[in-house]
Every structure is written in structure tokens, then in C-alpha cells.
Design an enzyme around this catalytic site. Structure first.
Site, PDB file in Angstrom:
ATOM      1  N   ARG A   1       0.009  -5.138  12.061  1.00 45.86           N
ATOM      2  CA  ARG A   1      -0.578  -5.352  13.411  1.00 45.86           C
ATOM      3  C   ARG A   1      -0.003  -6.690  13.928  1.00 45.86           C
ATOM      4  O   ARG A   1       0.212  -7.625  13.127  1.00 45.86           O
ATOM      5  CB  ARG A   1      -2.284  -5.520  13.207  1.00 45.86           C
ATOM      6  CG  ARG A   1      -2.962  -3.913  12.762  1.00 45.86           C
ATOM      7  CD  ARG A   1      -2.927  -3.385  14.085  1.00 45.86           C
ATOM      8  NE  ARG A   1      -3.680  -1.970  13.643  1.00 45.86           N
ATOM      9  CZ  ARG A   1      -3.132  -0.846  13.358  1.00 45.86           C
ATOM     10  NH1 ARG A   1      -1.889  -0.720  13.325  1.00 45.86           N
ATOM     11  NH2 ARG A   1      -3.954  -0.078  13.029  1.00 45.86           N
TER      12      ARG A   1
ATOM     13  N   GLU B   1      -1.314  -5.273  23.470  1.00 48.74           N
ATOM     14  CA  GLU B   1      -0.463  -3.993  23.590  1.00 48.74           C
ATOM     15  C   GLU B   1      -1.034  -3.102  24.584  1.00 48.74           C
ATOM     16  O   GLU B   1      -2.251  -3.196  24.703  1.00 48.74           O
ATOM     17  CB  GLU B   1      -0.571  -3.179  22.354  1.00 48.74           C
ATOM     18  CG  GLU B   1       0.267  -3.848  21.153  1.00 48.74           C
ATOM     19  CD  GLU B   1       0.308  -3.217  19.809  1.00 48.74           C
ATOM     20  OE1 GLU B   1      -0.557  -1.826  19.737  1.00 48.74           O
ATOM     21  OE2 GLU B   1       0.726  -3.556  18.901  1.00 48.74           O
TER      22      GLU B   1
ATOM     23  N   ARG C   1      -2.290  -7.952  -2.908  1.00 47.94           N
ATOM     24  CA  ARG C   1      -3.580  -8.477  -3.400  1.00 47.94           C
ATOM     25  C   ARG C   1      -3.519  -8.145  -4.918  1.00 47.94           C
ATOM     26  O   ARG C   1      -3.804  -9.041  -5.668  1.00 47.94           O
ATOM     27  CB  ARG C   1      -4.944  -8.056  -2.762  1.00 47.94           C
ATOM     28  CG  ARG C   1      -5.291  -8.980  -1.571  1.00 47.94           C
ATOM     29  CD  ARG C   1      -6.593  -8.171  -1.405  1.00 47.94           C
ATOM     30  NE  ARG C   1      -6.511  -6.955  -0.986  1.00 47.94           N
ATOM     31  CZ  ARG C   1      -7.464  -6.150  -0.551  1.00 47.94           C
ATOM     32  NH1 ARG C   1      -8.623  -6.690   0.039  1.00 47.94           N
ATOM     33  NH2 ARG C   1      -7.104  -4.808  -0.248  1.00 47.94           N
TER      34      ARG C   1
ATOM     35  N   HIS D   1       4.765   0.258  19.176  1.00 51.54           N
ATOM     36  CA  HIS D   1       3.802   0.667  18.523  1.00 51.54           C
ATOM     37  C   HIS D   1       3.682   1.966  18.183  1.00 51.54           C
ATOM     38  O   HIS D   1       2.838   3.163  18.460  1.00 51.54           O
ATOM     39  CB  HIS D   1       2.218   0.349  18.777  1.00 51.54           C
ATOM     40  CG  HIS D   1       1.363   0.191  17.627  1.00 51.54           C
ATOM     41  ND1 HIS D   1       0.270  -0.496  17.618  1.00 51.54           N
ATOM     42  CD2 HIS D   1       1.300   0.990  16.349  1.00 51.54           C
ATOM     43  CE1 HIS D   1      -0.302  -0.184  16.428  1.00 51.54           C
ATOM     44  NE2 HIS D   1       0.184   0.575  15.619  1.00 51.54           N
ATOM     45  N   ILE D   2       4.963   2.594  17.690  1.00 48.54           N
ATOM     46  CA  ILE D   2       5.181   4.132  17.226  1.00 48.54           C
ATOM     47  C   ILE D   2       5.575   4.469  15.748  1.00 48.54           C
ATOM     48  O   ILE D   2       6.191   5.414  15.475  1.00 48.54           O
ATOM     49  CB  ILE D   2       6.429   4.638  18.182  1.00 48.54           C
ATOM     50  CG1 ILE D   2       7.895   3.771  17.858  1.00 48.54           C
ATOM     51  CG2 ILE D   2       6.125   4.535  19.827  1.00 48.54           C
ATOM     52  CD1 ILE D   2       8.921   4.264  18.537  1.00 48.54           C
ATOM     53  N   GLY D   3       4.874   3.516  14.950  1.00 52.92           N
ATOM     54  CA  GLY D   3       4.920   3.828  13.493  1.00 52.92           C
ATOM     55  C   GLY D   3       4.883   5.101  13.120  1.00 52.92           C
ATOM     56  O   GLY D   3       5.613   5.959  12.476  1.00 52.92           O
TER      57      GLY D   3
ATOM     58  N   GLY E   1       0.806  -1.420   0.065  1.00 55.47           N
ATOM     59  CA  GLY E   1       0.013  -0.179   0.067  1.00 55.47           C
ATOM     60  C   GLY E   1       0.849   1.213  -0.099  1.00 55.47           C
ATOM     61  O   GLY E   1       1.871   1.122  -0.240  1.00 55.47           O
ATOM     62  N   ARG E   2       0.250   2.266   0.562  1.00 49.62           N
ATOM     63  CA  ARG E   2       1.174   3.579   0.587  1.00 49.62           C
ATOM     64  C   ARG E   2       2.435   3.482   1.389  1.00 49.62           C
ATOM     65  O   ARG E   2       3.512   3.998   1.039  1.00 49.62           O
ATOM     66  CB  ARG E   2       0.170   4.801   0.921  1.00 49.62           C
ATOM     67  CG  ARG E   2      -0.984   5.055   0.365  1.00 49.62           C
ATOM     68  CD  ARG E   2      -1.836   5.958   1.164  1.00 49.62           C
ATOM     69  NE  ARG E   2      -3.005   6.278   0.746  1.00 49.62           N
ATOM     70  CZ  ARG E   2      -4.262   5.708   1.082  1.00 49.62           C
ATOM     71  NH1 ARG E   2      -3.918   4.714   1.797  1.00 49.62           N
ATOM     72  NH2 ARG E   2      -5.297   6.128   0.566  1.00 49.62           N
ATOM     73  N   ILE E   3       2.240   2.804   2.622  1.00 48.56           N
ATOM     74  CA  ILE E   3       3.357   2.537   3.277  1.00 48.56           C
ATOM     75  C   ILE E   3       4.635   1.805   2.705  1.00 48.56           C
ATOM     76  O   ILE E   3       5.838   1.858   2.719  1.00 48.56           O
ATOM     77  CB  ILE E   3       3.047   2.120   4.873  1.00 48.56           C
ATOM     78  CG1 ILE E   3       2.064   3.071   5.383  1.00 48.56           C
ATOM     79  CG2 ILE E   3       4.283   1.938   5.701  1.00 48.56           C
ATOM     80  CD1 ILE E   3       1.555   2.812   6.832  1.00 48.56           C
TER      81      ILE E   3
HETATM   82  C1  DGY Z   1      -2.057   3.006  12.440  1.00 45.66           C
HETATM   83  O1  DGY Z   1      -2.281   4.227  11.913  1.00 45.66           O
HETATM   84  O2  DGY Z   1      -2.763   2.381  12.167  1.00 45.66           O
HETATM   85  C2  DGY Z   1      -0.933   3.296  13.249  1.00 45.66           C
HETATM   86  O3  DGY Z   1      -0.758   1.681  13.455  1.00 45.66           O
HETATM   87  C3  DGY Z   1      -0.819   3.715  14.421  1.00 45.66           C
HETATM   88  O4  DGY Z   1       0.508   4.507  14.483  1.00 45.66           O
END
Ligand code: DGY
Length: 319
Positions: free
Chosen positions: A238, A267, A178, A286-288, A156-158
Site C-alpha cells: 500500500r 490513488e 513479524r 495498482h494492478i497487482g 505472507g502468501r504473496i
Molecule cells: C488487494 O487485494 O489488496 C490488492 O491490492 C488489490 O489488487
């Protein structure tokens, strides 16, 4: 006319709260821990809009307590915590925060590639603990990043933003998604591949898929067994996409080399979790998307989505 009521489940930026108060009555859960379920169940009874976090579960039970609710806006790109179907049945709009967190999250994911591959955290711990005694030829040796093969699962975008970063390290880029992404293939010289081929060939397997029925438990014993013994696994999607027991065994037994994890099934991850006992695990809380810039933009986007829906306009970023 009575102003709409917006319940906000965490303290967010003043700018976002000011935008909300310009047209609504708001109440904010000010504590540094998630709003307790029984309070949320009560507040939702009056709410026209919910401004929520990924730690808030929005399910049928909650929606049954929400006679006036028109919009649920989550300050996250992932919306696995929300029962989308149940919202749809009730005509409740759901919005998320794509785009504004893409680069921050990709930076973090690539940071996990680097810190797990090159043992940043393990090395840091050694220095801090006074365990750095001498230089020696293979002391703290890790895996190459430049020129290695990265396998991105979930383009995806990320995923694309991670691919962009990988080009700077002259990496071979494989991806699984996909559907194929011809643009990304052209832009980043990315090769579309099956999951087994990625597992077999990649030095870095980076998981970035959303959590869905399809991706739940995607990485298990069989998948780790197909990876190289020198490979690094990174998860910034996740926790539930991974069988953590299988991952623990793969790391402990040398089936794979290391892991960089920003997400966990539970978490905050319990401090006695077996994965936290391993030196070859880099674990983050969880600090993405946790940069000031991204979080400020996310906070504003949530507020703007709520404003749009409550004023009868189209949501900006509907799910
Ligand atoms: C999201 O936006 O889904 C990330 O996991 C939160 O940082």
C-alpha cells in the site's frame, strides 16, 4: 420472506452478480468511478450486505448509517480501508479475498523487479520516442536479477509466492516478517533477517506488508539511506507504507537506483506527482491482482462470502 438487500459498489462479473441475485435483491453502482460517499451513506441504510472495493472507506460514520448490515465483503486481500474494530463492535462480519490473487500479485511484483532492474519502461519509452540511435556498450544497462539478493518484507502468501519465483532466478532470498516462516525457509532456502540487514544487503527490496499502524511509513529517509546505491525498491503493498518524499529524494539523488511502484499514497496518483518525473521509476496503476482469472475468482469469492453470512453460515474467508 423479504430477500436481503446487497449493495455492490462496482460492476463485477455476471457470474458473481447471478449468484447474489439467486438469494438477494441487489443494486450495483455501474459507473467506472467509485460510488460517491453520499450515495454509499444512503444505500447502506437499507443494506444487509456491502460488496465493496478498496476505494470505499468503511468507517464508523458509515456503519452508524447501517442498522441492518451483517457483512462487509471487500474484493481485495488488503482491508486497511475498513475499520475492523468498529465492525466487530457491531457484530458485522468482514471478509476479504486471500489466496485467489496470490499468484497474480506475485507475478506483478516480480515483474516490477524485472522492469525496474532492467529498465524495460525507460527503454520502451526511448524506442517509442525515436531516441534509440545506436548500440553502445552500456546503453540502457541495468542490474542483474539472476543471482542477486532479494529482500522480501512481509512474508505472507504473496511474499512466499515471490520467493518461489526468485528461486527460478537463482536469487539469494532474505525475508523479514513479524514471525518466522520455517516452511518458507526450507522450501525456498529463505533466510530470516532483520529489516536493517535486508536494507543493507538486498539488491531488490520488495515490500509486501499489509498496511497497519506498525507498517505505516515503514520505508522512510533512514531506511532508503541504508540501501545500496545499486538497489531497486519495489512496492506492491500500500502506498502509505512509504514516505514518498523520502523515496523521491533517494531516487533523485542516487541513494538508491530505481523503484517499481504499483501503489501510491493517493490513488490515482496525481499526474504532477514528483515521482512521475523520474526516469528510474516504473509506475503502475495498482494492478497487482488484475488478471481476468484472479479478478473473476475474487468477484465470486466475495459473493460466496456474502451468501454464507446472510444464510447464517460461517464466512469462507473472514478477516
Ligand atoms: C488487494 O487485494 O489488496 C490488492 O491490492 C488489490 O489488487
Amino acid at each position: 420472506m423479504k430477500k436481503p438487500f446487497v449493495y455492490v459498489t462496482r460492476k463485477v462479473s455476471d457470474e458473481a452478480l447471478n449468484l447474489l441475485t439467486s438469494f438477494a435483491t441487489i443494486e450495483v453502482w455501474e459507473k467506472e468511478y467509485p460510488v460517491p460517499r453520499e450515495i454509499l451513506l444512503k444505500k447502506v441504510g437499507q443494506a444487509d450486505a456491502l460488496y465493496v472495493m478498496l476505494s470505499d472507506r468503511i468507517d464508523r460514520e458509515l456503519l452508524d448509517h447501517a442498522p441492518h448490515l451483517k457483512v462487509v465483503s471487500t474484493m481485495a486481500v488488503g482491508y486497511d480501508s475498513i475499520d475492523i474494530q468498529a465492525c466487530k463492535e457491531r457484530g458485522i462480519v468482514v471478509t476479504n479475498t486471500p489466496d485467489v490473487l496470490t499468484d497474480a500479485t506475485a507475478d506483478l511484483a516480480f515483474g516490477l523487479v524485472m522492469s525496474a532492474g532492467r529498465r524495460f519502461i525507460e527503454g520502451n519509452r526511448m524506442v517509442m520516442n525515436g531516441e534509440w540511435k545506436t548500440w553502445s556498450p552500456y546503453f540502457m544497462a541495468g542490474q542483474s536479477i539472476h543471482g542477486a539478493t532479494i529482500g522480501i518484507i512481509g512474508m505472507g502468501r504473496i511474499g512466499e509466492a515471490v520467493a518461489k519465483r526468485a528461486t527460478g532466478f537463482d536469487m539469494r532470498i532474505m525475508y523479514h516478517n513479524r514471525n518466522r516462516k520455517p516452511n518458507a525457509e526450507e522450501k525456498y532456502n529463505a533466510e530470516y533477517a532483520s529489516l536493517p540487514d535486508i536494507l543493507k544487503e538486498a539488491d531488490y527490496v520488495v515490500l509486501l506488508t499489509p498496511l497497519t499502524e506498525e507498517t505505516k511509513g515503514l520505508m522512510g529517509k533512514q531506511e532508503f539511506a541504508q540501501m545500496k546505491s545499486t538497489a531497486v525498491f519495489v512496492n506492491a503493498s500500500r502506498g502509505a507504507t512509504v514516505d514518498e518524499e523520502a523515496l523521491f529524494e533517494a531516487l533523485r539523488d542516487g541513494t538508491i537506483w530505481a523503484a517499481g511502484l504499483d501503489v501510491f499514497q493517493v490513488e490515482p496518483v496525481p499526474t504532477d506527482h514528483p515521482l512521475l518525473t523520474l526516469p528510474n521509476v516504473v509506475a503502475l496503476p495498482h494492478i497487482g491482482s488484475a488478471t481476468y482469472e484472479a479478478r473473476n475468482q475474487m468477484a465470486m469469492l466475495v459473493a460466496k462470502n456474502i451468501k454464507a453470512v446472510l444464510q447464517g453460515d460461517e464466512a469462507i474467508t473472514p478477516v
